[in-house]
Design an enzyme around this catalytic site. Structure first.
Site, short mmCIF file in Angstrom:
data_model
loop_
_atom_site.label_atom_id
_atom_site.label_comp_id
_atom_site.label_asym_id
_atom_site.label_seq_id
_atom_site.Cartn_x
_atom_site.Cartn_y
_atom_site.Cartn_z
N ASP A 53 -4.10 16.80 -13.41
CA ASP A 53 -2.91 15.95 -12.99
C ASP A 53 -1.59 16.46 -13.31
OD1 ASP A 53 -4.63 14.34 -11.63
OD2 ASP A 53 -4.30 12.78 -13.21
N ARG A 54 -0.49 16.32 -12.69
CA ARG A 54 0.86 16.71 -13.05
C ARG A 54 1.11 16.08 -14.44
NH1 ARG A 54 6.46 15.18 -9.81
NH2 ARG A 54 7.87 16.59 -11.02
#
Length: 235
Positions: A62-63
């Site tokens: 995930d970012r």
């Protein structure tokens, strides 16, 4: 003319002829995505320019998640490593700071629904490494309690760890939208912290070429380390 910010230099934590791994910073996208039109920096492009050759991300983070991110350096290794991830042959360990005192050990077997409505099996085990209690009132409670956990997912569903920890009412601090908005606000006000405290600590797998067991680990990013100290974890 506006001055552009300097491109970050990525920390390379492993490299051989066919693989390279970085310690991905919090907030950096792995690759270009239509859901994040607000950024022009991506790990794939930055690493490609940094080492001067094409790179292939063999898995995703995930970012908002920091830590070990593995790339192949050619099509052959990309296919071999993606197969290992898809077949569950890569052992993954994450560290997270979560709300409340968690059990010493727990297995979460809870299916998750994709955006298209498809329900998928999802399994996460975790071990509690430490607990801390601060003399900071939160809501109706006179103190604030948190746990540092080692998370071991054996499936790789979208936002699996975030959803699983929210499901057992121990959300990851800084998580949106699955976490606790009141806790996130609390951390912003008391610690000026709005990162998500989830870190991909280690991956372990059999190297496709030499058949050796390869373990790649990443140190905590600075914000995660700062919060370990602020919350008085003994690390």
């Amino acid at each position: 003319m506006p001055v552009s910010s300097p491109v970050p230099v990525l920390e390379i934590i492993y490299r051989d002829a066919d693989l390279v791994a970085i310690n991905k910073p919090h907030g950096l996208l792995v690759h270009r995505s239509f859901i994040a039109a607000d950024t022009s920096e991506f790990a794939v492009q930055i690493l490609r320019d940094q080492i001067g050759q094409k790179v292939y991300p063999v898995h995703r983070l995930d970012r908002k998640t920091s830590g070990v991110l593995l790339f192949a350096l050619n099509d052959r290794m990309n296919s071999l490593m993606q197969m290992q991830f898809q077949e569950g042959k890569v052992e993954k360990h994450y560290r997270a700071i979560v709300r409340g005192f968690t059990p010493d050990y727990l297995e979460i077997d809870y299916p998750l629904k994709r955006d298209d409505g498809v329900v998928q099996e999802a399994f996460t085990a975790f071990e509690t490494l430490q607990k801390t209690e601060l003399d900071l009132p939160f809501g109706k409670h006179p103190t604030s309690r948190y746990s540092l956990v080692d998370l071991h997912p054996t499936t790789g569903r979208m936002h699996q760890l975030r959803k699983h920890m929210a499901h057992i009412f121990h959300p990851i601090i800084g998580d949106r939208p699955h976490g606790c908005n009141k806790q996130n606000k609390f951390f912003k006000e008391h610690f000026e912290m709005d990162s998500m405290l989830l870190h991909a600590r280690e991956i372990k797998f059999v190297h496709p070429d030499n058949q050796n067991i390869l373990s790649i680990s990443a140190n905590y990013q600075s914000e995660f380390g700062r919060m370990l100290s602020a919350l008085e974890f003994q690390i």
